[in-house]
Write an enzyme that holds these catalytic residues in place. Structure first.
Site, PDB file in Angstrom:
ATOM      1  N   PRO A 141       0.840  -1.263  -0.046  1.00 52.92           N
ATOM      2  CA  PRO A 141       0.080  -0.100  -0.239  1.00 52.92           C
ATOM      3  C   PRO A 141       0.531   1.267   0.067  1.00 52.92           C
ATOM      4  O   PRO A 141       1.761   1.545   0.850  1.00 52.92           O
ATOM      5  CB  PRO A 141      -0.721  -0.143   1.290  1.00 52.92           C
ATOM      6  CG  PRO A 141      -0.055  -1.141   2.077  1.00 52.92           C
ATOM      7  CD  PRO A 141       0.539  -1.903   1.084  1.00 52.92           C
ATOM      8  N   CYS A 142       0.636   2.008  -0.857  1.00 51.85           N
ATOM      9  CA  CYS A 142       1.308   3.292  -1.124  1.00 51.85           C
ATOM     10  C   CYS A 142       0.467   4.394  -1.061  1.00 51.85           C
ATOM     11  O   CYS A 142       0.569   5.494  -2.061  1.00 51.85           O
ATOM     12  CB  CYS A 142       2.194   3.228  -2.220  1.00 51.85           C
ATOM     13  SG  CYS A 142       3.344   1.894  -2.281  1.00 51.85           S
ATOM     14  N   GLN A 143      -0.620   4.649  -0.121  1.00 56.55           N
ATOM     15  CA  GLN A 143      -1.250   5.863  -0.175  1.00 56.55           C
ATOM     16  C   GLN A 143      -0.441   7.117  -0.041  1.00 56.55           C
ATOM     17  O   GLN A 143      -0.849   7.841  -0.090  1.00 56.55           O
ATOM     18  CB  GLN A 143      -2.221   5.821   0.945  1.00 56.55           C
ATOM     19  CG  GLN A 143      -3.296   4.513   1.037  1.00 56.55           C
ATOM     20  CD  GLN A 143      -2.909   3.371   1.442  1.00 56.55           C
ATOM     21  OE1 GLN A 143      -1.817   3.030   1.472  1.00 56.55           O
ATOM     22  NE2 GLN A 143      -4.038   2.686   1.848  1.00 56.55           N
TER      23      GLN A 143
END
Length: 735
Positions: A206-208
């Site tokens: 996850p690379c929000q």
């Protein structure tokens, strides 16, 4: 007003009395068998429940409550106000049949290979299981995927996985609920994998923090997850691995992040080939800088070791450099200076810090976690935290050491020795590729040619670039663009892209995906399908809407003769034959409910609308009528219905949706002023209806940082049909 109760019929020869559900309304009575029996003395007629504290009694009472709730929902909370006896009996019997025989399922059943060749995969950062679903739908020339294990950090991800894959499908796929950055994660993953040789690893760290839809942060705890993902790849060395990510990763820091990812992937080496590189370096070392080349040998050999062994090797590496510094210290500083000078102390203490990289990394990880937990961002604290985290990074420590060397007045005779120490430290933090680039600059032309030949065999994976995949090209009714990195092991066929399975004309519309679920209103919940009359709903445009429903194959290609519509595929399911569900789908609220047998078996799940107040409904009506939020602003202002909400997406039934996110109120249904249900969002993501999202339906506020309710599970998922296309392409090429 109807009354609902239960009564017992005459006991059979074994003393067991059949239990019936009875509905009385306006002098009319309907009886429906529950399919259950109980000894009369164990049933409390007044309380309408079984007596006792046994597990069997608890499950029995849960079942009766389930049937009462469904009857009450049908009679008192439905859009329909008149029913025939047959309609009521048919609907309730459907619930009974769905529930019957499935409330005592074994958690794990042995997975049997029916035929063909299985390839084994694991799913990291699994979330709801979008990758897993797609891989279990793929089959090419009797080749298919065997699901070994998945991992994520959230309890509801684990619950959804266990219900879907262990209970419902009867697979023995393991689940590891642990942060991938924890020191013992790899050991625990290996334990879950067991003796299985993993062929494919998939997952999307996850690379929000650099998502186009999110706020960019510094030192977000999600930022370094990619490197830990690669540690799994280095350990398992699968034939292929797939990493999915947001499109924003391509432009983060001017594209440097994307380039770094590709460089890191290309830096994964075949450890069997490391001795060949080491022999080459040792062979040419006598004619070059002996100290620096020995550092390159040590750095190359680090690639062979796992985390706990690697820490020892890193410490030995820094001690090797420290010994070199001790040898030259008397030559660059007198005794007094060497003991008290801050510049010398900076160098010496910098070595101490670097030698304890593991401890500093743990501290860094804990600070980032606490910073995230306390929501430290956009405040007076953030610069202090970020400054400290920057200071303790190995790169900054080396920079401080380099400046300390520069501040010393070192004679030209020993200047090269100091530069060697600095370069040796930079090798310590370099990727394998960066170390090789330095080595190449020190080689002669003939040596460089030999090095190139070695590198061709030492690189374990081939990847040239990432590519952007639009989910709508794979039969998903959604324009969701994602970046895919596909690493291909050197002994496998190269895969550079995933071909589209549908043409632009064949793409699935929102209407085709959702039309059969359009029988629910504001603040309602449906647990069974109802007939949808398109002619009645759309009157003058019914024929136009019906033309949007196309017959197609599973992957979306039109197939007029044998095909089914997208909605029909969703209801029937897309899993290959060997993975057909062994039980009916069911919902549980949490692990406690699962363990206590409090399962809700319904023909339809996750189809509940939000309870929106009158003003919100009026606002949505205006926006829906205008077809656009911005164009509705004047009318909303006139009616006193303006909102601070940044945007509403009005669904256009004739096209594909925009990227489905995690907040349902961002979308307005194309045919009624309401938000979407979890099931509707799941349809737009291409999940089968048999895939039930477990736990809480939604959450808010700071809970969004720690909880993963149903809407978040759906919005963050990889669309299964896109994952299916990836899996199919791998099966076509895998050896």
């Amino acid at each position: 007003m109807a009354t609902i109760n239960f009564y017992l019929d005459k006991p059979d020869k074994k003393g067991q009395a059949p239990v019936y559900l009875r509905i009385n309304c306006n002098g009319s009575q309907i009886k429906v068998t529950t399919g259950q029996k109980i000894e009369p003395e164990l049933f409390d007629k007044k309380k309408q429940k079984a007596i006792g504290l046994t597990t069997e009694a608890a499950e029995f009472n849960h079942y009766l409550k389930f049937l009462r709730d469904r009857a009450d929902e049908l009679l008192h909370n439905s859009n329909k106000r008149t029913f025939t006896h047959e309609e009521i009996k048919e609907t309730l019997t459907e619930h009974v049949e769905t529930y019957k025989g499935y409330n005592s399922v074994q958690i794990v059943k042995e997975q049997v290979a029916l035929y063909g060749k299985p390839f084994k995969f694991i799913d990291l950062f699994a979330g709801a299981g979008g990758f897993s679903e797609g891989f279990l739908q793929a089959e090419v020339n009797n080749k298919y995927f065997d699901f070994i294990a998945a991992s994520d950090i959230n309890e509801n991800c684990e619950l959804t996985h266990i219900v879907r894959y262990n209970h419902q499908l009867g697979l023995n796929a393991e689940f590891l609920r642990q942060d991938i950055t924890e020191p013992d994660f790899l050991d625990n993953l290996i334990e879950k994998v067991g003796d299985n040789k993993i062929d494919v690893v998939c997952g999307g760290p996850p690379c929000q923090s650099f998502s186009l839809a999110g706020k960019r942060k510094k030192f977000d705890k999600k930022d370094d997850l990619f490197s830990h993902y690669l540690e799994v790849i280095k350990l398992l060395q699968p034939k292929y691995f797939v990493m999915e990510n947001v499109k924003g990763i391509l432009t983060k820091e001017g594209g440097k992040i994307k380039d770094l990812i590709i460089q890191e992937i290309n830096s994964i080496v075949d450890i069997q080939e490391i001795p060949r590189l080491v022999s080459f370096i040792r062979k040419i070392k006598p004619t070059h800088n002996s100290f620096l080349f020995e550092c390159m040998v040590k750095r190359a050999e680090m690639e062979k070791f796992r985390e706990h062994e690697l820490e020892t090797k890193r410490e030995e590496y820094i001690k090797f450099i420290d010994n070199r510094f001790k040898q030259i210290t008397p030559k660059i500083a007198d005794y007094k200076t060497s003991k008290t000078d801050p510049r010398i102390n900076t160098i010496r203490h910098g070595f101490n810090i670097l030698a304890r990289t593991k401890e500093w990394q743990k501290l860094r990880r804990d600070i980032i976690r606490e910073k995230d937990y306390c929501n430290v961002d956009g405040d007076s604290f953030v610069s202090t935290f970020n400054s400290f985290l920057s200071e303790i990074s190995p790169e900054n420590v080396i920079n401080e050491i380099e400046m300390a060397f520069g501040a010393l007045e070192v004679s030209d005779i020993y200047q090269m020795d100091c530069e060697d120490i600095i370069n040796a430290l930079k090798i310590y933090t370099s990727t394998f590729d960066e170390t090789v680039d330095l080595l190449r600059t020190l080689c002669s032309e003939s040596e460089s040619e030999e090095l190139s030949n070695i590198l061709n065999s030492i690189r374990l994976y081939k990847i040239e670039k990432s590519f952007v995949a639009n989910a709508s090209n794979y039969g998903v009714p959604q324009n969701r663009e994602r970046v895919l990195f596909i690493g291909c092991r050197k002994d496998q066929k190269f895969i550079s892209e995933i071909p589209a399975t549908v043409s632009d004309e064949e793409k699935v519309s929102i209407f085709e995906a959702l039309y059969d679920l359009d029988f629910i209103g504001n603040n309602q919940e449906a647990h069974h399908y109802e007939q949808v009359d398109i002619k009645k709903q759309f009157n003058g445009t019914a024929k136009k809407m019906e033309r949007l429903i196309k017959k197609r194959s599973i992957d979306g290609k039109q197939d007029v003769k044998q095909g089914k519509s997208f909605a029909e595929w969703s209801r029937e399911g897309r899993l290959i034959e060997r993975y057909q569900p062994m039980t009916k789908p069911f919902y549980v609220r949490n692990f406690e409910g699962l363990n206590n047998g409090e399962k809700y078996f319904d023909p339809l799940n996750n189809h509940k609308t939000s309870n929106q107040n009158e003003d919100v409904v009026k606002r949505l009506e205006i926006i829906l009528k205008n077809g656009d939020y911005k164009e509705s602003q004047c009318e909303l202002e006139e009616c006193g219905l303006t909102s601070n909400k940044r945007n509403y997406n009005v669904l256009n039934p004739e096209t594909q949706s925009s990227t489905i996110m995690t907040i349902p109120d961002d979308y307005i249904h194309y045919n009624s002023p309401r938000a979407l249900t979890v099931r509707e969002m799941a349809r737009l993501q291409s999940f089968d209806d048999s895939f039930v999202f477990q736990g809480k339906r939604s959450t808010g506020g700071n809970n969004r940082k720690h909880e993963v309710p149903q809407y978040t599970l759906v919005g963050n998922a990889v669309p299964p049909l896109m994952a299916r296309a990836v899996a199919t392409e791998i099966l076509k090429n895998i050896k």
